[in-house]
Design an enzyme around this catalytic site. Structure first.
Site, mmCIF file in Angstrom:
data_model
loop_
_atom_site.group_PDB
_atom_site.id
_atom_site.type_symbol
_atom_site.label_atom_id
_atom_site.label_comp_id
_atom_site.label_asym_id
_atom_site.label_seq_id
_atom_site.Cartn_x
_atom_site.Cartn_y
_atom_site.Cartn_z
ATOM 1 N N ASP A 47 0.822 -1.212 0.000
ATOM 2 C CA ASP A 47 0.000 0.000 0.000
ATOM 3 C C ASP A 47 0.854 1.260 0.000
ATOM 4 O O ASP A 47 1.970 1.280 0.531
ATOM 5 C CB ASP A 47 -0.895 0.037 1.249
ATOM 6 C CG ASP A 47 -1.873 -1.123 1.300
ATOM 7 O OD1 ASP A 47 -1.416 -2.253 1.536
ATOM 8 O OD2 ASP A 47 -3.074 -0.901 1.116
ATOM 9 N N LYS A 48 0.291 2.335 -0.547
ATOM 10 C CA LYS A 48 0.948 3.638 -0.472
ATOM 11 C C LYS A 48 0.625 4.320 0.847
ATOM 12 O O LYS A 48 1.531 4.736 1.581
ATOM 13 C CB LYS A 48 0.521 4.531 -1.638
ATOM 14 C CG LYS A 48 1.093 5.952 -1.521
ATOM 15 C CD LYS A 48 0.660 6.860 -2.647
ATOM 16 C CE LYS A 48 1.260 8.263 -2.448
ATOM 17 N NZ LYS A 48 0.879 9.197 -3.525
#
Length: 691
Positions: free
Chosen positions: A308-309
């Site tokens: 995930d960012k």
């Protein structure tokens, strides 16, 4: 309730019937921590001693997971341009496709390695050479550090294979390679460039195939040139297939380019592993920055999965051609960009995509409250919330959740979702795919401004100047569009400028969207039990699987309830999967036909993409799931007014007024999920809403 902007695009079918509750996630980056679980079952951020021992063992023996299964041998051929690499132990990754990241022409950012002024001067020098060949040289400057010099040589040769780089210590000069000029008079310029990249890449077991050539006299001239100039390195043969003849070039077993020194050969066999902690960064964005700083290709980095960012994430990586000492020298620079490297060590081989057991999640859900406040007030709210949370967690622990792909798969908060780009690529409409890719957000941030300028002007050079340096994918494509133009061929080159793992993401996103819709339709129309014609596991397994383990449920098995919903699989569209032999098979055909893909082969030849497809379990089950409820600390709420701890204050959460700030509770969840399963989807089943 805080939502991802496109969460509503993920269908809402639930397995359990508990009430759930409201809350918000990712109020702070620290609220969403993802830690990779390696193939030994250990979290990568707590396995320093084990990693060191494993590295020592790997130097003397082959890991179990790397050995081939003689009962299930397979061979896959993945081609880049016209040269191929054959793998005898093909691994279908968690993204349902073989991920071979062969270097691409735009992968080096010369503006970082050389500096913007010298990079622009080199571009101009190349344009001049294209218009009028000359024996002139261009100085790229002086480079005292030998690693920097090696990176400059490699970067320039890869980006411009028709150039020759010469060191007159410490200065590096470039001039046109006469061998390239001679070959380009015999074959097309694209073939000449690809051949020189093939020669420079030196991928063991690789070969290069020139285009069809039925002129024997011309083939003889090409054979003679290659033998004269590269005879110690390669061997050539002519092959005829269905009446068409072409020249194939193969690297000799012991062949090496004459310019490669012993030090360079040793350097290219170096693999350095490390654990990456990144914060608020995409995995590919982090890789692009590290590659530019180290002077290697993004495809020289290998990893087990994309993280995930909007989170703090820990994951294993391996980088090729970079020593442990060289990497350690860069750690302080990386830390300024939100990346922290640890457990840096030498290993004997790269990582493979999908080689992980899963991920561990430490999540914080803030501002908990019931879906309806009508039932209780005051202290009773806490009691009721505690009961709601316990019921929800226990249900999901026992029954699991619908294994949807999460909104991250399609691009959070993007005007054009990644699956739309993927559909255009599957239709081989390169121009539309590029324009969809550059669709801006409804904002005036620098990235959107640069995208908007490109769509309005078709001027890739000006748009490149406007695009932030951190946007690696956009800059690679704009640089290629500037060089090759914005027509169909130029757009194809723009996509080829991205590493394979970036290109294949978009068609996979489309297939993931179809899978999400399929599982919602399956649950709505066929219910929550295994039905005749469903596809199921033939034996126990986890994650996504290949066709060798697939069984079609019979009528008798349905009546005897041999299988449950937890066994049922649905195919991710591709060219090797079989579809359910019930109403769902027809649904898949009609769904693909609606998008114009009824005859799709799930190959994009121009982009060297092949989507074999895979089978994904309809349900996912979290492991080691635990939780803790506690009163929110002052200032830690997710909405406005977090600095006000007044007992009588109200606050606004996503348009809903919540009375009594002091009554808000925080939920901490800890759980493990298999690879390619989404914590946000698990949370949605627990909360019965989009978190």
């Amino acid at each position: 309730m805080k939502q991802d902007s496109d969460a509503v695009n993920v269908p809402a079918c639930f397995i359990s019937n508990h009430e759930g509750f409201l809350g918000s996630i990712k109020n702070f980056i620290k609220d969403f921590v993802v830690t990779e679980i390696d193939i030994t079952g250990q979290r990568v951020n707590t396995a320093a001693a084990a990693a060191a021992a494993a590295a020592a063992a790997a130097a003397t023996q082959t890991p179990d997971w790397a050995s081939s299964d003689k009962n299930n041998e397979s061979s896959a051929e993945c081609k880049w341009n016209n040269y191929s690499v054959v793998s005898q132990d093909t691994d279908f990754s968690a993204d349902c496709g073989l991920d071979v990241t062969i270097p691409s022409p735009g992968s080096f950012d010369l503006s970082v390695i050389l500096g913007q002024p010298v990079s622009e001067e080199l571009e101009q020098f190349v344009l001049t050479l294209k218009e009028k060949p000359t024996k002139q040289e261009l100085s790229l400057g002086s480079f005292a550090d030998k690693h920097h010099r090696a990176n400059v040589h490699r970067a320039v040769r890869h980006r411009f294979p028709f150039l020759m780089t010469v060191t007159i210590q410490p200065e590096i000069r470039v001039r046109e390679d006469p061998d390239y000029r001679e070959l380009s008079q015999l074959v097309t310029e694209d073939e000449a460039e690809d051949f020189f990249r093939f020669i420079d890449a030196k991928v063991r077991g690789s070969s290069y195939m020139f285009g069809p050539d039925n002129d024997k006299e011309h083939r003889t001239a090409v054979h003679h040139f290659l033998s004269r100039r590269f005879g110690k390195l390669v061997e050539t043969k002519s092959f005829t297939d269905q009446g068409t003849t072409a020249i194939s070039v193969r690297l000799r077993e012991q062949g090496r380019p004459k310019k490669r020194t012993a030090e360079e050969r040793k350097e290219e066999e170096v693999y350095t592993a490390f654990t990456l902690r990144k914060e608020n960064l995409e995995t590919l964005e982090a890789i692009s920055y590290m590659a530019a700083a180290l002077g290697v290709l993004p495809s020289d980095f290998t990893y087990a999965g994309i993280k995930d960012k909007r989170a703090i994430t820990y994951q294993s990586m391996v980088v090729k051609k970079v020593s442990t000492q060289r990497l350690k020298e860069k750690t302080a620079e990386f830390e300024k960009r939100g990346m922290r490297l640890s457990q840096i060590r030498s290993v004997s081989e790269p990582l493979r995509l999908g080689r992980l057991q899963g991920n561990h999640f430490d999540l914080v859900v803030r501002d908990l409250r019931p879906h309806s406040d009508a039932h209780s007030s005051g202290a009773d709210k806490h009691t009721r919330l505690a009961a709601l949370v316990k019921e929800a967690v226990e249900n999901v622990k026992a029954r699991g959740f619908v294994n949807y792909y999460g909104p991250q798969r399609f691009g959070n908060a993007q005007s054009i979702q990644s699956d739309c780009v993927g559909l255009a690529l599957l239709k081989e409409d390169m121009v539309s795919a590029v324009r969809l890719f550059f669709t801006p957000e409804d904002s005036n941030d620098p990235q959107s401004h640069a995208k908007r300028h490109f769509l309005q002007t078709d001027n890739a050079k000006e748009s490149l100047a406007l695009m932030p340096l951190s946007k690696a994918r956009e800059r690679l494509m704009l640089r290629a569009l500037n060089r090759y133009g914005t027509g169909p061929d130029g757009c194809t080159q723009a996509w080829l400028s991205l590493p394979h793992s970036m290109r294949v993401f978009y068609p996979h996103a489309y297939c993931s969207r179809v899978w999400n819709e399929a599982v919602a339709h399956r649950l709505t129309t066929l219910g929550h039990s295994a039905r005749q014609g469903d596809l199921v596991w033939m034996k126990e397994g986890t994650g996504e699987t290949s066709s060798a383990q697939i069984h079609v449920v019979t009528d008798q098995e349905e009546q005897e309830e041999v299988y449950t919903l937890g066994h049922v699989l649905l195919p991710m569209p591709g060219n090797t999967v079989k579809y359910p032999e019930n109403a769902m098979g027809t649904w898949f055909q009609e769904r693909l036909a609606r998008d114009g893909l009824d005859a799709c082969r799930f190959r994009v030849s121009n982009l060297k993409l092949n989507l074999p497809g895979c089978y994904r379990p309809l349900l996912a089950l979290p492991r080691n799931l635990s939780y803790q409820l506690q009163r929110a600390a002052c200032g830690e709420g997710g909405g406005e007014g977090t600095g006000n701890c007044s007992r009588n204050s109200d606050r606004q959460l996503n348009g809903t007024t919540v009375e009594g700030y002091q009554d808000l509770l925080t939920l901490t969840l800890n759980l493990d999920l298999d690879s390619s399963c989404y914590a946000t989807i698990c949370l949605r089943e627990i909360m019965k809403c989009d978190p």
